[in-house]
Scaffold this active site. Structure first.
Site, PDB file in Angstrom:
ATOM      1  N   ASN A 159      44.840 -49.642 -38.706  1.00 35.77           N
ATOM      2  CA  ASN A 159      44.334 -50.144 -39.250  1.00 35.77           C
ATOM      3  C   ASN A 159      42.754 -50.304 -39.992  1.00 35.77           C
ATOM      4  O   ASN A 159      41.469 -49.886 -39.049  1.00 35.77           O
ATOM      5  CB  ASN A 159      43.731 -52.123 -37.956  1.00 35.77           C
ATOM      6  N   GLU A 160      42.399 -50.894 -40.849  1.00 36.54           N
ATOM      7  CA  GLU A 160      41.221 -50.942 -41.574  1.00 36.54           C
ATOM      8  C   GLU A 160      41.024 -49.050 -41.517  1.00 36.54           C
ATOM      9  O   GLU A 160      39.503 -49.065 -41.697  1.00 36.54           O
ATOM     10  CB  GLU A 160      40.357 -52.008 -40.823  1.00 36.54           C
ATOM     11  N   TRP A 167      43.812 -64.809 -39.592  1.00 43.16           N
ATOM     12  CA  TRP A 167      43.328 -63.728 -38.529  1.00 43.16           C
ATOM     13  C   TRP A 167      41.871 -64.747 -37.870  1.00 43.16           C
ATOM     14  O   TRP A 167      40.953 -65.483 -38.332  1.00 43.16           O
ATOM     15  CB  TRP A 167      42.075 -63.112 -39.150  1.00 43.16           C
ATOM     16  N   GLU A 227      44.030 -60.000 -43.834  1.00 42.96           N
ATOM     17  CA  GLU A 227      43.402 -60.650 -43.240  1.00 42.96           C
ATOM     18  C   GLU A 227      42.499 -62.073 -43.595  1.00 42.96           C
ATOM     19  O   GLU A 227      42.327 -61.005 -44.861  1.00 42.96           O
ATOM     20  CB  GLU A 227      42.590 -59.566 -41.837  1.00 42.96           C
ATOM     21  N   TYR A 258      36.110 -61.129 -45.520  1.00 46.19           N
ATOM     22  CA  TYR A 258      35.158 -61.929 -44.357  1.00 46.19           C
ATOM     23  C   TYR A 258      33.878 -61.281 -45.285  1.00 46.19           C
ATOM     24  O   TYR A 258      33.168 -60.547 -45.472  1.00 46.19           O
ATOM     25  CB  TYR A 258      35.076 -60.731 -42.898  1.00 46.19           C
ATOM     26  N   TRP A 294      49.105 -54.879 -33.176  1.00 47.97           N
ATOM     27  CA  TRP A 294      49.184 -53.850 -32.693  1.00 47.97           C
ATOM     28  C   TRP A 294      50.489 -52.604 -32.108  1.00 47.97           C
ATOM     29  O   TRP A 294      50.536 -53.280 -31.527  1.00 47.97           O
ATOM     30  CB  TRP A 294      47.334 -53.723 -31.588  1.00 47.97           C
TER      31      TRP A 294
END
Length: 436
Positions: free
Chosen positions: A260-261, A400, A370, A336, A146
């Protein structure tokens, strides 16, 4: 991925000085701190909220910003850096694309890496060094961590944060002190020394470490308006400029990442696309040497779509369109299955191949940024690694997430974490790298 655990460790806050230190804030409406820079540093106007001491032709022991360049709002460094602080000064080549692959240190090939979002928030340098030692020894070449840590109120003494969005005043403060960007400085310096390349996102879609809602809390608007709110985007770009200006000469930067996303649920895909195009062009205007990517999950695909939620454009994203933005150098996507309501290995392989086809058609590489399965690190995810490794245009993967024993205990465990030196580490990391 949402970073589910906070790592807020203590560090001494640097004392203010009569002159702003390297990269310190030196001007701004309502700014009450130093207005001159140390010898060899010039006060450079960056935006309407922030002027910063940058390396340059200071002609005397201090440099003062002209009154005509005083910003109209405030971004102050709560604790200025000192002359003893060392900034990243590495040498070497910049990572780049080479056709449908990446080139790092003169080598064009497939690369493996990982995520460790928590790394810049550690305050023990030995812990940071140990992480990079292990990454280097293992052969993991790319690390995503980050580049943001947004707050609405100043946290307890020594707690690391990078930017304050003050709800009371509606102003932003970039923390360049010992409990601020100096922690990111150390991470980047350590990456330089170990030959590791970093992906640095500028903001989080999720609330962990502040995220977009930290901006909204201070400046108004809503999550879907974040991408078009003029005040928010001005503060966001000011932060980008401060970070990119600080590290644009570092060979440790693999790529700058918009966020991020990023999602915009129910929005037209124009919203995120226009933000991607505008922001990536802005970053390239500041730093033409480093790559830029989106940080998206890869949602919104028509290629091989099975009609499932991740393939839809419900979250306001169009992967192929975003990838086609002129200043985006490569595509990224995440995986995911449980979180998205799909649950088998075959679907994951389909997802990987779908993105590779889009990247190949665009003439840009894909990075599988990820992925993971909770508490099952040596199952289907190993098959995904193999699919990524053997599919044209997929040119790197980052699992991840990375885990390690630190001086304060274990790094955050969100059940996706693979800890260095464990049996899972061997099957999921060592064995994968041996196949590259």
């Amino acid at each position: 991925m949402r970073s589910l655990s906070s790592v807020a460790l203590l560090s001494a806050i640097g004392a203010a000085s009569a002159q702003a230190g390297p990269w310190g804030q030196c001007a701004g409406i309502s700014h009450t701190g130093p207005t001159t820079c140390e010898s060899g540093w010039s006060c450079v106007y960056l935006n309407d909220w922030y002027s910063q001491c940058q390396p340059g032709a200071a002609t005397s022991s201090s440099t003062t910003v002209s009154s005509t360049k005083q910003p109209s709002s405030t971004v102050a460094a709560p604790s200025s850096t000192t002359s003893a602080h060392t900034l990243p000064t590495g040498s070497g080549s910049f990572a780049k694309t080479d056709g449908l692959k990446f080139n790092i240190d003169g080598k064009t090939k497939y690369f493996a890496g990982t995520n460790a979002y928590w790394l810049p928030f550690l305050t023990n340098n030995a812990d940071v060094d140990a992480v990079f030692d292990h990454l280097q020894q293992t052969g993991l070449k790319i690390l995503r961590t980050w580049g943001f840590n947004d707050v609405n109120t100043i946290p307890g003494s020594g707690t690391v944060y990078f930017q304050l969005h003050d709800k009371a005043t509606g102003t932003s403060t970039i923390n360049t002190g010992a409990n601020g960007l100096q922690r990111l400085d150390y991470v980047i310096s350590a990456a330089e020394k170990h030959g590791i390349k970093l992906i640095i996102p500028f903001v989080n879609n999720w609330d962990d470490y502040g995220g977009m809602n930290a901006y909204i809390n201070a400046y108004g608007g809503s999550k879907t308006e974040w991408y078009t709110n003029e005040k928010i985007q001005s503060v966001y770009q000011a932060y980008i400029k401060a970070i990119v200006s600080r590290y644009r000469d570092s060979p440790a930067i693999f790529a700058w990442e918009l966020g991020n996303e990023p999602r915009c649920k129910g929005c037209s895909t124009d919203v995120i696309y226009n933000w991607v195009a505008k922001t990536s062009a802005y970053i390239k205007s500041l730093d033409p040497n480093h790559m830029v990517t989106t940080g998206e999950e890869g949602m919104g695909l028509t290629v091989d779509s099975d009609g499932s939620y991740p393939y839809s454009k419900d979250e306001g994203s169009d992967f192929a369109r975003n990838l086609a933005a002129p200043d985006i150098d490569f595509g990224v996507y995440h995986l995911y299955v449980a979180d998205w309501g799909v649950s088998d290995n075959a679907w994951g392989n389909r997802w990987i191949k779908s993105h590779a086809k889009v990247c190949e058609a665009a003439g840009k590489p894909c990075l599988f940024e990820e992925y993971g399965i909770k508490d099952d690190h040596c199952g289907d995810s190993l098959k995904w690694q193999k699919t990524s490794l053997t599919t044209t245009a997929n040119s790197a993967d980052l699992f991840w997430q990375y885990g390690q024993q630190l001086s304060t205990g274990a790094s955050p465990n969100d059940h996706y974490t693979i800890y260095y030196g464990t049996d899972d580490w061997k099957c999921a990391v060592i064995d994968h790298i041996s196949q590259i």
